[in-house]
Scaffold this active site. Structure first.
Site, PDB file in Angstrom:
ATOM      1  N   ARG A  51      35.353  65.554  27.713  1.00 46.58           N
ATOM      2  CA  ARG A  51      34.935  66.957  27.545  1.00 46.58           C
ATOM      3  C   ARG A  51      35.794  67.916  28.370  1.00 46.58           C
ATOM      4  NH1 ARG A  51      28.997  65.932  29.428  1.00 46.58           N
ATOM      5  NH2 ARG A  51      30.352  64.905  30.931  1.00 46.58           N
ATOM      6  N   HIS A 176      36.121  41.009  31.718  1.00 45.26           N
ATOM      7  CA  HIS A 176      37.530  40.915  32.142  1.00 45.26           C
ATOM      8  C   HIS A 176      37.870  39.557  32.735  1.00 45.26           C
ATOM      9  CE1 HIS A 176      36.087  41.971  36.209  1.00 45.26           C
ATOM     10  NE2 HIS A 176      37.261  41.572  36.665  1.00 45.26           N
ATOM     11  N   LYS A 180      41.588  36.821  32.555  1.00 45.77           N
ATOM     12  CA  LYS A 180      42.365  36.330  33.704  1.00 45.77           C
ATOM     13  C   LYS A 180      43.114  35.070  33.293  1.00 45.77           C
ATOM     14  CE  LYS A 180      39.220  38.026  37.290  1.00 45.77           C
ATOM     15  NZ  LYS A 180      39.917  38.704  38.375  1.00 45.77           N
ATOM     16  N   ASP A 233      25.169  41.925  37.546  1.00 47.90           N
ATOM     17  CA  ASP A 233      26.558  42.385  37.670  1.00 47.90           C
ATOM     18  C   ASP A 233      27.562  41.234  37.518  1.00 47.90           C
ATOM     19  OD1 ASP A 233      28.542  44.442  38.314  1.00 47.90           O
ATOM     20  OD2 ASP A 233      28.807  43.389  40.221  1.00 47.90           O
ATOM     21  N   HIS A 238      30.242  37.198  34.248  1.00 48.32           N
ATOM     22  CA  HIS A 238      31.443  36.483  34.700  1.00 48.32           C
ATOM     23  C   HIS A 238      31.158  35.005  35.021  1.00 48.32           C
ATOM     24  CE1 HIS A 238      33.044  40.420  34.671  1.00 48.32           C
ATOM     25  NE2 HIS A 238      32.758  40.777  35.903  1.00 48.32           N
ATOM     26  N   LYS A 327      28.790  39.697  47.680  1.00 52.55           N
ATOM     27  CA  LYS A 327      29.706  40.694  48.224  1.00 52.55           C
ATOM     28  C   LYS A 327      29.715  40.578  49.743  1.00 52.55           C
ATOM     29  CE  LYS A 327      29.757  43.870  44.406  1.00 52.55           C
ATOM     30  NZ  LYS A 327      31.056  43.447  43.867  1.00 52.55           N
TER      31      LYS A 327
END
Ligand code: NDP
Ligand code: BG6
Length: 480
Positions: A51, A176, A180, A233, A238, A327
């Site tokens: 936009r 993704h 790899k 997540d 994954h 994490k």
């Protein structure tokens, strides 16, 4: 080793959300690298769409700034910028659509890919408008990013919204991890070698550990992450993909549906996870722990999860799969450890100890394979056994460092243009993954479980060690 670059035919790629974080951080740099590699022809067009009040020139300036730090000289960058353009558009309203359709009419007959790099809440109206403006024809492909839904119901809605306007063969759902190099290597190792496959089952494999450890925290994505957590997540997508590739039956061919059919069978054969086989954690840190990072002092979202699951089929009955990801852990390390059983009988007697082979497939960093084998400890003193690594680093063996290889987005975007869906998730696969994930999350929500604190820079909460110890097993170390 010199990689082979096969140029693609001229194409149009419209990046909806072309000014956003994903476009700046991943999509545009990936396209530029493919341009520099000579894979994208000068006749291609990359059209940013959002936009914001840009025109072609001001968007090129923005893209130039984004790519300023990338490798490549001014001529290469100028060449790339010549294929970049901008269309101001609102995907949730009618502004800009006629103009986009007029631009694309110039490229009639070529592949046109639409990258949905906008919030998932906009996917439905974006897909509908593409069709309403005659842009959803045969040559059209849509690329959608994760998160693909937040649960089974929302994933089904997204699938329905897309299916109302596009065939499944036109939809490219990105995970993704599948792009790899080393993740694809998992398949090469398994199905390109005779050595492993005969042993790849519960008769010889005691258990499998899949670890994706990160040193980063939630960064600037606190709001999204706090609504998701490590299960949604990372595990639902994954780690699930890694589990599928390590556990699936050999597909007849390395082709989209053959591969995805086999992955789907694995997901559908996963047992529900028992509450005592799940450990959730949240990192603590003096300056900025998880709760401070997401701005939610009472957050119960996990930044770490470890769990044990089973695949109920002939190959894997009785072999547990342990998955963990988190994490702010001690090291960045994604590795799959295939832990073989002890030899059935030791001819060297009890004093030789117990020894089992371990095949470690390192996905990142320091990609490679290590096979722990047992040999005689050199020297006198009888038959003493010792475990030594047979170690291979892909960088040393193939002479290509991680940064020299196309990254996941480069490969995946080029696959979209080539029309190869092998490394993309099919709709039923995503739904099956949510169908397994939802009850796990619903279970801890109903129990009111609070994640266990763990120190930033550690290997995660102590309970994750207990999860293994209760089964008489140990996690392999998390090493960079
Ligand atoms: P941002 O908020 O940074 O960017 C959103 C983009 O969408 C902007 O370009 C914005 O521009 C545009 N936009 C918003 N509303 C409209 C609209 N109505 N019409 C047209 N364009 C619109 O988000 P991200 O780039 O971070 O994320 C994009 C998608 O990718 C999301 O689905 C996200 O979940 C996913 N994703 C992101 C990752 C990342 O690294 N950032 C990683 C993995 C997935 P404007 O406001 O000018 O319209
Ligand atoms: C993303 C997650 O999909 O993958 C992030 O949303 C995570 O939270 C990232 O950090 C990990 O990807 P990589 O390629 O760095 O292992």
């Amino acid at each position: 080793m010199v990689s082979r670059v096969i140029p693609v035919d001229p194409f149009d790629l419209v990046i909806f959300g072309g000014t956003g974080d994903l476009a700046r951080g991943k999509i545009l740099p990936a396209l530029y690298r493919r341009w520099r590699a000579g894979q994208i022809p000068p006749g291609a067009r990359v059209i940013g769409a959002a936009r914001a009040a840009h025109d072609d020139e001001s968007y090129r300036v923005l893209v130039g700034q984004v790519l300023a730090a990338a490798d490549g000289g001014p001529d290469e960058l100028a060449g790339f910028l010549r294929i970049v353009a901008y269309q101001r558009i609102d995907v949730a309203a009618d502004a800009g659509w006629e103009a986009l359709a007029a631009r694309l009419a110039d490229g009639a007959g070529r592949v046109t890919a639409y990258y949905f790099s906008v919030a998932p809440g906009l996917f439905g109206s974006l897909a509908a408008r593409l069709q309403a403006h005659g842009l959803a024809g045969e040559g059209a492909r849509v690329v959608v990013e994760k998160p693909f839904g937040n649960d089974l119901a929302s994933a089904r809605r997204l699938n329905r919204d897309l299916a109302a306007h596009f065939e499944e063969s036109q939809i490219y759902r990105i995970d993704h991890y599948l792009g790899k190099e080393t993740v694809q290597n998992l398949m090469a190792v398994r199905f390109g070698n005779m050595l492993f496959e005969p042993l790849w089952n519960s008769q010889y494999v005691d258990h499998i550990q899949i670890t994706v450890a990160e040193t980063v925290g939630v960064g600037g994505r606190g709001a999204y992450y706090d609504g998701a957590g490590a299960m949604r997540d990372m595990v639902q997508n994954h780690l699930m993909q890694l589990l599928c590739l390590i556990a699936m039956e050999p597909p007849a061919r390395f082709a989209p549906d053959e591969l995805r059919d086999e992955k789907l069978k694995v997901i559908r054969a996963l047992d529900p996870v028992k509450p005592h086989h799940i450990v959730r954690g949240q990192y603590e840190q003096e300056s900025c722990g998880y709760r401070a990072a997401v701005g939610n002092p009472r957050s119960r979202t996990e930044s770490y999860i470890a769990l044990r699951t089973h695949i109920s089929n002939w190959r894997w009955a009785g072999t547990p799969f342990y998955l963990r990801t988190g994490k702010r852990l001690v090291a960045r390390s994604s590795v799959i450890n295939v832990m073989f059983k002890d030899a059935p009988h030791s001819i060297f007697g009890a004093e030789a100890g117990r020894h089992a082979n371990v095949l470690s497939i390192r996905l990142q960093p320091n990609e490679g394979i290590t096979l722990k084998v047992t040999i005689k400890e050199p020297g006198p003193g009888g038959m003493r056994l010792v475990d030594v690594p047979l170690d291979m680093s892909f960088a040393e063996a193939l002479g290509a460092e991680e940064h020299d290889r196309p990254d996941a987005y480069e490969r995946l975007i080029m696959d979209v243009i080539r029309g190869n869906q092998t490394l993309f998730m099919r709709g039923d696969e995503v739904e099956a993954a949510w169908a397994w994930t939802d009850p796990i999350i619903a279970g801890w929500e109903a129990r009111g479980d609070v994640p266990k604190p763990y120190d930033s820079g550690s290997t995660g909460p102590g309970d994750a060690e207990l999860l293994m110890q209760r089964d008489g097993r140990r996690w392999q170390g998390i090493k960079p």
